[in-house]
Design an enzyme around this catalytic site. Structure first.
Site, mmCIF file in Angstrom:
data_model
loop_
_atom_site.group_PDB
_atom_site.id
_atom_site.type_symbol
_atom_site.label_atom_id
_atom_site.label_comp_id
_atom_site.label_asym_id
_atom_site.label_seq_id
_atom_site.Cartn_x
_atom_site.Cartn_y
_atom_site.Cartn_z
ATOM 1 N N ASP A 1 4.493 3.532 -4.055
ATOM 2 C CA ASP A 1 3.640 3.726 -5.216
ATOM 3 C C ASP A 1 4.008 2.683 -6.268
ATOM 4 O OD1 ASP A 1 2.383 4.635 -7.575
ATOM 5 O OD2 ASP A 1 2.584 6.728 -6.982
ATOM 6 N N TYR B 1 -10.748 5.966 -16.382
ATOM 7 C CA TYR B 1 -11.049 4.807 -15.544
ATOM 8 C C TYR B 1 -11.636 3.678 -16.378
ATOM 9 C CZ TYR B 1 -12.756 2.153 -11.505
ATOM 10 O OH TYR B 1 -13.000 1.168 -10.569
ATOM 11 N N ASP C 1 0.847 -1.191 0.000
ATOM 12 C CA ASP C 1 0.000 0.000 0.000
ATOM 13 C C ASP C 1 0.882 1.241 0.000
ATOM 14 O OD1 ASP C 1 -3.209 0.287 0.665
ATOM 15 O OD2 ASP C 1 -2.093 2.083 1.227
ATOM 16 N N LYS D 1 -9.949 -0.043 -16.786
ATOM 17 C CA LYS D 1 -10.600 -1.263 -16.329
ATOM 18 C C LYS D 1 -10.979 -2.189 -17.484
ATOM 19 C CE LYS D 1 -10.310 -0.522 -11.929
ATOM 20 N NZ LYS D 1 -9.488 -1.394 -11.050
ATOM 21 N N ASN E 1 -5.278 -5.387 -6.621
ATOM 22 C CA ASN E 1 -6.474 -4.678 -6.191
ATOM 23 C C ASN E 1 -6.332 -3.163 -6.192
ATOM 24 O OD1 ASN E 1 -9.084 -4.327 -4.510
ATOM 25 N ND2 ASN E 1 -7.486 -3.427 -3.206
#
Length: 255
Positions: A66, A159, A40, A163, A93
């Site tokens: 990052d 986005y 993270d 995706k 994720n």
């Protein structure tokens, strides 16, 4: 049959594990005694989840940074190998939303940031762990795709493109490595209660154009519901599922 893995010693990497779906996924794996790399950008959040993982019966180490940085990607893979002997499961994720911008209103910074985090980083991390999975002759990769992987009416240009790319990468991996014991699948969440932010100006073209469609999203899911699907896809119970993009959206994709 358990929806989680029958092997409590699995080495699992979860990105974006400091909150939301990633945290819920790490904790569900922990209940099976998994050894987990918590990756993270938020050090405090990652360490807090690592403590929760230990309390839940798992083992955890953290990698902070990052994932757009190749050095961070390499550190995640190296940590999993050094601490746990390899990578059995990779959960790609980590992701961010765009500002729901239409293409004409999407500047280069937004495009590159969203594509970099949502698509390029998962590709690079998958590439980094594949040699370990190939050497072991097995492995499972699970991506967090999106309702925006399935349609053009769920998010902005950046986005949606990122995706859709995840859906394509999921399927490409499944084809390329199906005879090597490696499976690749994705969940496609609909609206989910997490801390992911949508910074959108509702008066601009993109959000205004999307409003009639996003109203069909229905009741948001809990992060734990998404995690259950992710852990299932990584489990032995899903041993013949490969190349699937599974909507977890309370039927939004059926509307």
């Amino acid at each position: 049959m358990s929806v989680t893995t029958s092997d409590p010693g699995r080495s699992v990497v979860v990105t974006g594990a400091g909150s939301g779906i990633g945290r819920a996924t790490a904790l569900l794996f922990a209940q099976e005694g998994a050894r987990i790399v918590i990756a993270d950008v938020d050090d405090a959040a990652a360490r807090a989840v690592a403590e929760e993982v230990e309390q839940a019966g798992g083992t955890a180490v953290t990698v902070i940074g990052d994932l757009r940085d190749q050095a961070v990607v390499d550190r995640v893979a190296a940590t999993a190998t050094a601490e746990f002997g390899g990578v059995d499961v990779l959960v790609n994720n980590a992701g961010i939303m765009d500002s729901m911008s239409a293409a004409a209103d999407t500047d280069d910074d937004e495009w590159e940031r969203v594509i970099g985090i949502n698509l390029t980083a998962p590709f690079r991390l998958t590439r980094a762990v594949l040699p370990h999975m190939l050497a072991a002759g097995k492995g499972a990769v699970v991506f967090t795709a999106s309702e925006a992987s399935l349609r053009g009416s769920a998010a902005g240009a950046a986005y949606t493109a990122s995706k859709h790319g995840i859906a394509g990468l999921t399927k490409s991996l499944a084809v390329m490595y199906r005879d090597k014991g490696i499976r690749s699948n994705a969940v496609a969440p609909g609206g989910t209660i997490t801390n992911i932010r949508v910074d959108a100006d509702r008066s601009t073209h993109g959000p205004a154009a999307l409003a009639p469609y996003t109203g069909n999203a229905g009741i948001p899911s809990r992060a734990e519901e998404q995690a259950a699907a992710i852990v299932f896809l990584a489990s032995d119970a899903a041993s013949n599922i490969n190349g699937a993009v599974l909507p977890v959206d309370n039927g939004w994709s059926a509307v």
